[in-house]
Scaffold this active site. Structure first.
Site, PDB file in Angstrom:
ATOM      1  N   ASP A  67       0.809  -1.216   0.000  1.00  0.00           N
ATOM      2  CA  ASP A  67       0.000   0.000   0.000  1.00  0.00           C
ATOM      3  C   ASP A  67       0.843   1.266   0.000  1.00  0.00           C
ATOM      4  O   ASP A  67       2.059   1.223   0.193  1.00  0.00           O
ATOM      5  CB  ASP A  67      -0.969  -0.012   1.199  1.00  0.00           C
ATOM      6  CG  ASP A  67      -0.352  -0.624   2.457  1.00  0.00           C
ATOM      7  OD1 ASP A  67       0.890  -0.578   2.595  1.00  0.00           O
ATOM      8  OD2 ASP A  67      -1.099  -1.161   3.290  1.00  0.00           O
ATOM      9  N   ASN A 136      -7.508  -3.184  14.291  1.00  0.00           N
ATOM     10  CA  ASN A 136      -8.917  -3.337  13.896  1.00  0.00           C
ATOM     11  C   ASN A 136      -9.123  -4.501  12.921  1.00  0.00           C
ATOM     12  O   ASN A 136     -10.215  -4.680  12.384  1.00  0.00           O
ATOM     13  CB  ASN A 136      -9.467  -2.031  13.302  1.00  0.00           C
ATOM     14  CG  ASN A 136      -8.842  -1.661  11.963  1.00  0.00           C
ATOM     15  OD1 ASN A 136      -8.041  -2.412  11.406  1.00  0.00           O
ATOM     16  ND2 ASN A 136      -9.200  -0.502  11.448  1.00  0.00           N
ATOM     17  N   HIS A 138      -7.464  -4.971   9.984  1.00  0.00           N
ATOM     18  CA  HIS A 138      -7.196  -4.737   8.561  1.00  0.00           C
ATOM     19  C   HIS A 138      -5.908  -5.436   8.124  1.00  0.00           C
ATOM     20  O   HIS A 138      -5.013  -5.676   8.928  1.00  0.00           O
ATOM     21  CB  HIS A 138      -7.179  -3.236   8.211  1.00  0.00           C
ATOM     22  CG  HIS A 138      -6.013  -2.449   8.701  1.00  0.00           C
ATOM     23  ND1 HIS A 138      -6.110  -1.142   9.124  1.00  0.00           N
ATOM     24  CD2 HIS A 138      -4.700  -2.754   8.839  1.00  0.00           C
ATOM     25  CE1 HIS A 138      -4.924  -0.690   9.478  1.00  0.00           C
ATOM     26  NE2 HIS A 138      -4.052  -1.652   9.321  1.00  0.00           N
ATOM     27  N   GLU A 143      -9.890  -2.034   5.130  1.00  0.00           N
ATOM     28  CA  GLU A 143     -10.448  -1.671   6.424  1.00  0.00           C
ATOM     29  C   GLU A 143     -11.743  -2.436   6.706  1.00  0.00           C
ATOM     30  O   GLU A 143     -12.455  -2.826   5.765  1.00  0.00           O
ATOM     31  CB  GLU A 143     -10.741  -0.167   6.450  1.00  0.00           C
ATOM     32  CG  GLU A 143      -9.503   0.713   6.334  1.00  0.00           C
ATOM     33  CD  GLU A 143      -8.793   0.918   7.659  1.00  0.00           C
ATOM     34  OE1 GLU A 143      -8.579  -0.065   8.402  1.00  0.00           O
ATOM     35  OE2 GLU A 143      -8.431   2.078   7.949  1.00  0.00           O
TER      36      GLU A 143
END
Ligand code: F6R
Length: 243
Positions: A67, A136, A138, A143
Site C-alpha cells: 500500500d 482493527n 485490517h 479496512e
C-alpha cells in the site's frame, strides 16, 4: 493456518529473515509482497544486516508493497516509498525495475491501481506475501466494513488507522492522509504463500478473530482462513487470547 509463537518480536523477526534468505536461495527470482509499519521494522533491520554480509542476493528478486498513502510519494518523509527506501531498498542491490510500489501521487489513481494489478500478474504473481495486521483487523489497507474490495483500490482510512499511523507524521493525526492505495483482499489471497506477523498485546483481539473468528468483512484478516498456506507468526502479546 499454522500458528507460531515467539518469546520476543526480535526472535520472530530473525526467524522470518532466515526463512526469507532460504526462500531466496531456493528461488532467486522470488516475488515478495511486503508490508510497512512498526511490526516489520525489526525484520528489515535483520535483512539489512544479512544483506551487508552477503547472505542474500537480491539481484533477481521482485517486490510489491501492499500500500501507499494517496498524495505521497518518493521524497515525502511519511510515504511508504520513503519508509521502504530507508528500511531496505537503499541498502540492497536492486534496480528500480525490481521494486513494485503504488504511486500515491499518480494523476489517475484508478489507472494506477489497474497498472499495479497488471505488474503483479506480469511478474508471475506473488510467491510469498508478508503481512502485518491492524488492531482493527485490517490487512493492507482493507479496512473493516460492510464489504471488501477484491482488487487494488483507493481506500478510505478509518479514524483508528489514521491515529495508529500518526507516529510517522510527527504525532499529528490530521497530517495522516485520509486515503491510501491498497492491494485488495483477492490480490493478497492470490499470493502462493502468506506469512502474517503480529506483535504486541494491542493486536490480540485482531489475532483471535483472524484465527478463530467468523469470516467477516468486519475483520478483513479473517479472509486469510480461505487460504491454504498461511502462517501467523506471533509474539506473546499478540498470541494472548489463543488457547
Ligand atoms: C502496512 C500495512 C498495514 C500494517 C498494519 C499494522 O503496509 O499493510 O496493514 O501492516 O496497519 O501496522 P503496524 O505494524 O504499524 O502495527
Amino acid at each position: 493456518m499454522l500458528i507460531e509463537r515467539f518469546d520476543t518480536d526480535e526472535v520472530l523477526a530473525s526467524t522470518l529473515a532466515t526463512r526469507l534468505i532460504d526462500a531466496i536461495s531456493l528461488n532467486p527470482r522470488l516475488v515478495l509482497g511486503l508490508p510497512t509499519g512498526r511490526t516489520p521494522v525489526a525484520l528489515y533491520r535483520e535483512l539489512r544486516w544479512h544483506s551487508q554480509r552477503g547472505h542474500l542476493d537480491w539481484s533477481h528478486v521482485r517486490t510489491f508493497n501492499l500500500d501507499e498513502f494517496v498524495g505521497l510519494g518518493a521524497g515525502d518523509p511519511g510515504s511508504y516509498r520513503s519508509y521502504m527506501q530507508a528500511a531496505l531498498f537503499d541498502h540492497v542491490r536492486m534496480t528500480p525495475e525490481q521494486i513494485g510500489m503504488l504511486d500515491g501521487r499518480a494523476p489517475n489513481l484508478v489507472a494506477e491501481c489497474a497498472r499495479y494489478e497488471r505488474a503483479i500478474a506480469q511478474a508471475g504473481g506473488i510467491d510469498l506475501q508478508i503481512l502485518g495486521i491492524g488492531a482493527n483487523g485490517h490487512i493492507g489497507f482493507n479496512e473493516p466494513g460492510d464489504t471488501l474490495e477484491a482488487e487494488t483500490h483507493v481506500a478510505e482510512l478509518r479514524a483508528e488507522t489514521r491515529r495508529a499511523n500518526a507516529g510517522w507524521f510527527g504525532g499529528d493525526t490530521t497530517q495522516v492522509p485520509s486515503h491510501a492505495l491498497s492491494m485488495g483482499i483477492a490480490t493478497i489471497l492470490r499470493g502462493r504463500e502468506i506469512v502474517l506477523m503480529a506483535t504486541g498485546a494491542g493486536k490480540q483481539d485482531a489475532v483471535a478473530g483472524l484465527v478463530n473468528g467468523q469470516l467477516t468483512p468486519r475483520l478483513p484478516a479473517s479472509f486469510l482462513q480461505l487460504h491454504p498456506r498461511v502462517t501467523a507468526m506471533l509474539d506473546r502479546g499478540a498470541a494472548q487470547r489463543l488457547a
